[in-house]
Design an enzyme around this catalytic site. Structure first.
Site, mmCIF file in Angstrom:
data_model
loop_
_atom_site.group_PDB
_atom_site.id
_atom_site.type_symbol
_atom_site.label_atom_id
_atom_site.label_comp_id
_atom_site.label_asym_id
_atom_site.label_seq_id
_atom_site.Cartn_x
_atom_site.Cartn_y
_atom_site.Cartn_z
ATOM 1 C CE LYS A 186 -9.293 -2.468 3.350
ATOM 2 N NZ LYS A 186 -8.060 -1.793 3.057
ATOM 3 C CG ASP B 77 -3.126 4.039 4.301
ATOM 4 O OD1 ASP B 77 -4.136 3.795 5.002
ATOM 5 O OD2 ASP B 77 -2.943 3.537 3.180
ATOM 6 C CD1 TRP C 157 -2.410 -2.047 1.746
ATOM 7 C CD2 TRP C 157 -3.091 -0.946 -0.086
ATOM 8 N NE1 TRP C 157 -3.505 -2.701 1.235
ATOM 9 C CE2 TRP C 157 -3.944 -2.052 0.120
ATOM 10 C CE3 TRP C 157 -3.324 -0.118 -1.178
ATOM 11 C CZ2 TRP C 157 -5.010 -2.345 -0.726
ATOM 12 C CZ3 TRP C 157 -4.390 -0.407 -2.015
ATOM 13 C CH2 TRP C 157 -5.220 -1.507 -1.794
HETATM 14 C C1 LIG Z 1 -7.571 -1.223 1.705
HETATM 15 C C2 LIG Z 1 -6.452 -0.269 1.832
HETATM 16 C C3 LIG Z 1 -6.294 0.802 0.936
HETATM 17 C C4 LIG Z 1 -7.236 1.028 -0.219
HETATM 18 O O1 LIG Z 1 -8.439 1.463 0.235
HETATM 19 P P1 LIG Z 1 -9.618 1.861 -0.789
HETATM 20 O O2 LIG Z 1 -10.722 2.207 0.131
HETATM 21 O O3 LIG Z 1 -9.885 0.659 -1.632
HETATM 22 O O4 LIG Z 1 -9.146 3.012 -1.579
HETATM 23 C C5 LIG Z 1 -5.245 1.659 1.139
HETATM 24 N N1 LIG Z 1 -4.385 1.492 2.156
HETATM 25 C C6 LIG Z 1 -4.496 0.466 3.034
HETATM 26 C C7 LIG Z 1 -3.517 0.336 4.143
HETATM 27 C C8 LIG Z 1 -5.531 -0.436 2.887
HETATM 28 O O5 LIG Z 1 -5.652 -1.461 3.755
#
Ligand SMILES: *Cc1c(COP(=O)(O)O)cnc(C)c1O
Length: 379
Positions: free
Chosen positions: A206, A182, A106
């Protein structure tokens, strides 16, 4: 009472607490007897205002977010914010520079996207010679630039299963730029040291609620530096001023997330309550599974112990036994036992168990029992 639901190990969108889903079902046609479902309400009406204000207050309490941070309820997902963050922050200080720590799949994507908007430097690269991420580069090795506008990290790499158990202290590294995090896949799984953070963002799907809601928590002094071409609805300052109502926010997602925050605040575990209880339960859940993997003759975790994620646990058949057929057999047997969505990410292969807040200890125990049973048969 309904029959027990299966245990859902999806990495996201992921399982929600059953109590929350039941509340949503009860409210579907008429929220608190008002005659409207939440999806049908004006985002500016008094009913939805109650919902959004409560969600915001509960999240602030749950994560102990200081008053000088704004909580924004936005859309776009974490991937869109890989662009929206540099549009809002890269010009602050005038350098247009962004330093990114690549610790997994990511953050690698974040670096690539930010390149469209900023002068990006990868200041640490966690991939090994085979392109696998198994350790997080130590902060003392990061080649931070003196005039970078911010430093981006992903504090939990969902695909590779790596977690920063402590956020880096940039000031101690001699860097005075804000840290951007993030935290999509482990937000609300543990306590957060806000003194180390400038901005944190994450998709809700998540660990917090349904897809469609994206959380941004930003320090007050970082607002007001967006590039001239940043869309107004994505300008964090404009969204903060409008209290997340610059345009229609993802109302249903905010409502469900609010119920999740309420549920998290009410958790009790081993004499702890709220987020401390949730965190301890997550520690115990992850330990159960890692212990079983480390003792297994058949399966393994490939992540260095210090970097192992509590939320996302990829695991593999040991090299001498790995075959597509045996993976398929494992997944079919898991499905039959009510253990769902254990297939690894398509880029990583193998298996992955995501143990978000809504996964009860009983689910991890059931998975460990199945691992042992499978080992007896095929080990
Ligand atoms: C799932 C995830 C993303 C992507 O998220 P979207 O909502 O699909 O844009 C980005 N960073 C991390 C750490 C993730 O787990």
């Amino acid at each position: 009472m309904t029959q027990q639901r299966p245990f859902n190990f999806s990495a996201g969108p992921a399982a929600l607490p059953e109590a929350v889903l039941q509340r949503v079902a009860e409210d579907m046609l008429s929220w608190r007897g008002c005659g409207m479902g939440v999806m049908e309400m004006s985002h500016r009406g008094k009913e939805f205002k109650l919902i959004a204000d409560q969600a915001q207050r509960d999240l602030r309490q749950l994560l102990a977010v200081p008053e000088h941070f704004h909580i924004l309820f936005m859309q776009g997902g974490a991937l869109a914010h890989n662009a929206i963050v540099p549009m809002n922050l890269a010009q602050r200080g005038g350098s247009g520079k962004v330093d990114v720590v690549v610790s997994g799949s990511w953050s690698a994507k974040s670096a690539a996207e930010a390149r469209k908007y900023a002068d990006v430097q990868v200041v640490a690269q966690g991939a090994d010679a085979q392109g696998r991420y198994t350790e997080i580069p130590s902060p003392s090795s990061w080649q931070l630039r003196r005039d970078t506008a911010y430093v981006h990290v992903c504090s939990n790499e969902t695909i590779d299963g790596l977690e920063m158990h402590e956020l880096p202290d940039l000031a101690a590294l001699g860097c005075h730029a804000p840290l951007v995090v993030d935290f999509s896949s482990h937000v609300a799984s543990r306590r957060i040291d806000w003194s180390r953070i400038g901005l944190a963002f994450g998709g809700a799907q998540k660990n917090i609620g349904p897809a469609g809601l994206t959380l941004v928590i930003v320090r007050e002094d970082l607002l007001g530096h967006a590039s001239a071409t940043c869309p107004s609805a994505l300008n964090y300052e404009a969204v903060a001023k409008a209290e997340s109502m610059f345009n229609t926010p993802p109302t249903f997602g905010i409502y469900v997330a609010g119920l999740v925050f309420e549920w998290l605040l009410a958790q009790q575990y081993r004499g702890l309550s709220g987020l401390a209880a949730v965190e301890q339960r997550n520690i115990d859940k992850a330990a159960l599974l890692y212990e079983a993997l480390d003792a297994s003759p058949l399966f393994e975790s490939r992540v260095a112990v210090a970097a192992r994620s509590r939320m996302n646990i990829p695991f593999f058949l040991k090299a001498q036994r790995a075959s597509d057929a045996l993976y398929e057999t494992f997944l079919t047997g898991a499905q039959e036992r009510g253990l769902l969505q254990l297939k690894g990410h398509k880029s990583a292969g193998g298996l992955r168990a995501s143990l978000y807040n809504a996964m009860p200890i009983e689910g991890v125990q059931a998975l460990v029992r199945y691992l042992k049973e499978f080992e007896l048969q095929y080990g």
